[in-house]
Design an enzyme around this catalytic site. Structure first.
Site, PDB file in Angstrom:
ATOM      1  CE  LYS A   1     -16.835  -6.754   3.581  1.00 10.71           C
ATOM      2  NZ  LYS A   1     -16.172  -7.885   4.379  1.00 10.71           N
TER       3      LYS A   1
ATOM      4  CG  PHE B   1      -9.407  -9.462  11.555  1.00  3.64           C
ATOM      5  CD1 PHE B   1      -8.229  -9.940  11.826  1.00  3.64           C
ATOM      6  CD2 PHE B   1      -9.552  -9.483   9.937  1.00  3.64           C
ATOM      7  CE1 PHE B   1      -6.740 -10.350  10.804  1.00  3.64           C
ATOM      8  CE2 PHE B   1      -8.404 -10.026   9.197  1.00  3.64           C
ATOM      9  CZ  PHE B   1      -7.333 -10.645   9.331  1.00  3.64           C
ATOM     10  CD  GLN B   2      -6.769  -7.362   7.596  1.00  2.00           C
ATOM     11  OE1 GLN B   2      -7.738  -7.241   6.876  1.00  2.00           O
ATOM     12  NE2 GLN B   2      -5.712  -7.621   7.173  1.00  2.00           N
TER      13      GLN B   2
ATOM     14  CG  MET C   1      22.357  12.790   2.654  1.00  2.00           C
ATOM     15  SD  MET C   1      23.810  13.821   2.601  1.00  2.00           S
ATOM     16  CE  MET C   1      23.033  14.710   0.491  1.00  2.00           C
TER      17      MET C   1
ATOM     18  CD  GLU D   1      -1.534  -2.550   1.785  1.00  2.00           C
ATOM     19  OE1 GLU D   1      -0.033  -3.054   1.874  1.00  2.00           O
ATOM     20  OE2 GLU D   1      -2.546  -3.093   2.172  1.00  2.00           O
TER      21      GLU D   1
END
Lengths: 586, 171
Positions: free
Chosen positions: A164, A114-115, A484, A52
């Site tokens: 959802k 969940f999630q 760097m 993502e």
């Protein structure tokens, strides 16, 4: 009575009404209804990324190169948290973006489902605005308002968190007119105050040592702003510098161009900033990488600051003439006023003569690559520029030495061609940004100038380029160091290279081949030209592993805590130690 | 190396916002994210249709920080208007405190006497305690609480400051 649609269908319809063509995303449990709605339509192209974070950066690349907002679709929990870096990056660099995140159903919110994560809470500080939509009847208006907020004023990312059950529930949808939705608290200033603009023009016309300092705001304002800038630059005869984000607004070939300013800016740009008597700051925000030590920043100048964001005015540097408005519109007014009053700039010859002495230091000079010796990284970038600049390529970068060398040595002639992570400094930005830029500009040559460490941060997106046949080119300056970091360790920590060596590197050529790309390795200076030509000749994605001098450092450099006049121009000036005050500063 | 401190000022800000979930979190979060101080914050819905809340924030900072606080508040999409009442001058600010004092005998009499001087009302009384309601400037309440501390103060609840500009102009 309008027919009712599901939340997911409302979302797709609203995106269509907004003219969205591409969505970067990754499916998951909490966005399955939306993915099903996407399956049943053809107008919006969904680009399946590999993580993502890649979706968010790809949307940034798309937005920055096209001027249109980037759209991201990810699932709840880890889908949203993975996207956060890209959202924060868009916030820092003012990139218009709308991110749709799935959320667990409303009855489950707050239950550690969940999630589940508190996406609105987590993204509050890295978005321009965000929403949790609990009622599908409000979804349409919210989406249109989100696009309005993301793209107007100072652009930025807007997150819409969509549970959802709201995606499944039905409600009527009507196409809302964005201008009919002005949020009571949201009225971005567009036109600048004319009295202040008059004052600014007056100051500029009387300046003996004027200096124009431009930033990403000009790019954000649209290509027209760059054109008016060019006009004002001609009228005033003033020298121009730019931040990292503003490169391309003025063509690098302009005789009035002094190069980038700041920590790795040119000697002439920084000296001119220090010595000018009138500074016109256009859509830049006096970032710490630009100003260096604040109490020594441009001590003799009257400062004019044009910014669309009131919060940027007097935040770091106090200015004499603040102008709040869209920089393109303010520039138009400035040019009009300058012409109407028939202003003539003062004789700037003495100022240009002084600038010439600074230019003569030739601060960007680099040692020539010795045949069959190590490739000098600046030389590699210059070769890349020579081979490609006629095609006006879009260049993306990762973050580090290669990014600064690209900014210094790759000359840009027009806006929207330079995509880099400036504010947040996100390693791993370049490849997904190149993918987004290629989708928005199918015919353009898109090159990610990368480092071997940065490229590994989102290297999984090679699969995305393969899947959608995007012919992006990745040009890795491989010095086997996080260059760097190592440079700062050279400068500040006595050369103790704590964890800055890129150990266990993959074979990038074979990796490229494993993903169905072409892989090219360049090891010696005499292979540069042919290697670049082979890269350009291949019509698919190419990864070039260009082995460069391992210990080269990026100069000029304003070291931590120093002023514009205390630049390090070459490695011989590096002492290797620094006091605590300097260490703590930047 | 030591961190240096700078001179600060106290400012009272009046902020009108959408009366929506999460607005207070945005405001409080902006203060913490940018390292600004909230000395006190009060919030309540002030419209008939419950659409707008008014927040009074007391903050301290250098003049440059105060200017930024106002600008950064103004950037929030849900914020309608920010007024720096201190900057404008000429405003009234009031705070209410409930002060519980426990004691017997002479202490009780002294507590009532002081309460009278400070125009505090008794809102609860038992044989061994009083709860006083006192309204006024924050300084007055500070002073009242300080005095009660010598007598038998056990608990304080304060509302934080509510403020409004003087005169007929409405914001």
């Amino acid at each position: 009575m309008t027919t009712e649609m599901s939340g997911a269908d409302i979302l797709i319809q609203a995106l269509n009404d907004q003219g969205v063509e591409v969505v970067f995303g990754y499916p998951g449990g909490a966005v399955l209804p939306i993915y099903d709605a996407l399956f049943n339509q053809q107008r919006i192209k969904h680009i399946l990324v590999r993580q993502e974070g890649g979706a968010a950066h790809a949307a940034e690349g798309y937005a920055r190169s096209t001027g249109k907002p980037g759209v991201v679709l990810v699932t709840s929990g880890p889908g949203a948290t993975n996207a956060i870096t890209g959202i924060a990056d868009a916030m820092m660099d003012s990139i218009p973006m709308v991110v749709i995140t799935g959320q667990v159903g409303t009855p489950l919110i707050g239950s550690d489902a969940f999630q589940e994560c508190d996406t609105v809470g987590i993204t509050r500080h890295v978005t321009k605005h965000n929403y949790l939509v609990k009622d599908p009847a409000k979804l349409g208006d919210i989406i249109h308002e989100a696009f309005h907020i993301a793209t107007s004023g100072r652009p930025g990312p807007v997150v819409i968190d969509l549970p959802k059950d709201v995606q499944v529930a039905t409600a009527p949808y009507r196409r809302t007119n964005t201008s009919a939705l002005p949020h009571r608290g949201y009225k971005p200033a567009i036109k600048g105050d004319l009295t202040a603009i008059e004052q600014a023009i007056e100051l500029l016309s009387k300046a003996e040592r004027p200096m124009i300092y431009t930033g990403g705001g000009i790019i954000n304002s649209g290509p027209a702003a760059s054109m008016v800038l060019r006009e004002l630059v001609k009228l005033t005869g003033a020298p121009v510098t730019s931040t990292l984000m503003g490169l391309g607004a003025l063509p690098a070939s302009s005789p009035q161009w002094l190069g980038m300013l700041g920590m790795h800016g040119t000697y002439e740009a920084n000296m001119a900033m220090n010595q000018c008597d009138v500074m016109l700051c256009l859509g830049a925000r006096f970032d710490d990488r630009v100003t260096g030590r604040l109490d020594a920043f441009s001590p003799h100048s009257k400062k004019i600051h044009v910014d669309i964001d009131r919060g940027s005015i007097n935040k770091i540097v106090r200015v004499d003439v603040p102008i709040i408005g869209d920089v393109g519109r303010v520039l138009e007014d400035m040019v009009k006023l300058w012409k109407a009053r028939e202003y003539q700039p003062r004789d700037l010859k003495p100022w240009w003569n002084t600038i010439k002495t600074w230019r003569d230091r030739n601060c960007l000079a680099y040692p020539a690559s010795v045949e069959s010796g190590e490739i000098v990284p600046q030389h590699a970038i210059r070769k890349l520029w020579e081979a490609t600049h006629r095609q006006q390529p879009i260049i993306t970068t990762e973050v580090g030495q290669h990014q600064m060398w690209a900014a210094q040595h790759f000359d840009f002639e027009s806006p929207n061609k330079w995509l880099t992570s400036g504010g947040l400094g996100t390693m791993g930005y370049g490849l997904p940004a190149a993918i987004g830029a290629q989708l928005g500009n199918p015919k353009a040559l898109v090159i990610d100038i990368a480092g071997e460490a940065s490229i590994q941060m989102n290297i999984q997106e090679m699969g995305t380029a393969t899947q959608y046949r995007l012919p992006v080119k990745v040009f890795i300056l491989n010095n086997e160091y996080m260059g760097m970091v190592r440079q700062w360790q050279d400068l500040t920590y006595g050369g103790r290279y704590s964890s800055s060596y890129s150990d266990s590197l993959p074979d990038f050529v074979r990796l490229a081949e494993a993903y169905g790309w072409k892989g090219i390795r360049i090891e010696r200076p005499d292979q540069l030209e042919q290697g670049i030509a082979d890269m350009l000749a291949h019509d698919g994605p190419v990864m070039v592993d260009c082995m460069v001098a391992k210990m080269a450092n990026c100069f000029p450099m304003i070291p931590s805590g120093a002023s514009h006049t205390d630049m390090i121009l070459d490695p011989a000036q590096v002492s290797g130690v620094m006091d605590d005050e300097a260490k703590a500063l930047v | 190396m030591h961190i240096q401190q700078q001179e600060t000022e106290r400012h009272t800000l009046s902020v009108t916002v959408d009366n929506e979930a999460g607005v207070l979190a945005r405001i409080a979060g902006m203060f913490t994210a940018r390292g600004y101080n909230i000395d006190s914050l009060t919030v309540a819905d002030v419209t008939e249709d419950d659409s707008i809340s008014r927040i009074t924030i007391v903050t301290t900072g250098t003049p440059a920080v105060i200017e930024q606080v106002v600008a950064q508040l103004d950037r929030l999409i849900n914020v309608h208007r920010v007024i720096d009442l201190t900057e404008r001058g000429n405003f009234v600010e009031r705070e209410l405190a409930l002060v519980k004092v426990v004691g017997t005998g002479e202490h009780r009499i002294e507590a009532l006497r002081l309460a009278d001087v400070y125009r505090a009302r008794v809102v609860d009384a038992t044989t061994g305690s009083f709860v006083f309601e006192v309204t006024g400037s924050s300084e007055k309440i500070d002073k009242f609480i300080e005095l009660m501390g010598e007598i038998g103060l056990v608990e304080v609840a304060r509302t934080g400051v509510a403020a409004i500009a003087r005169g007929k102009e409405a914001v």
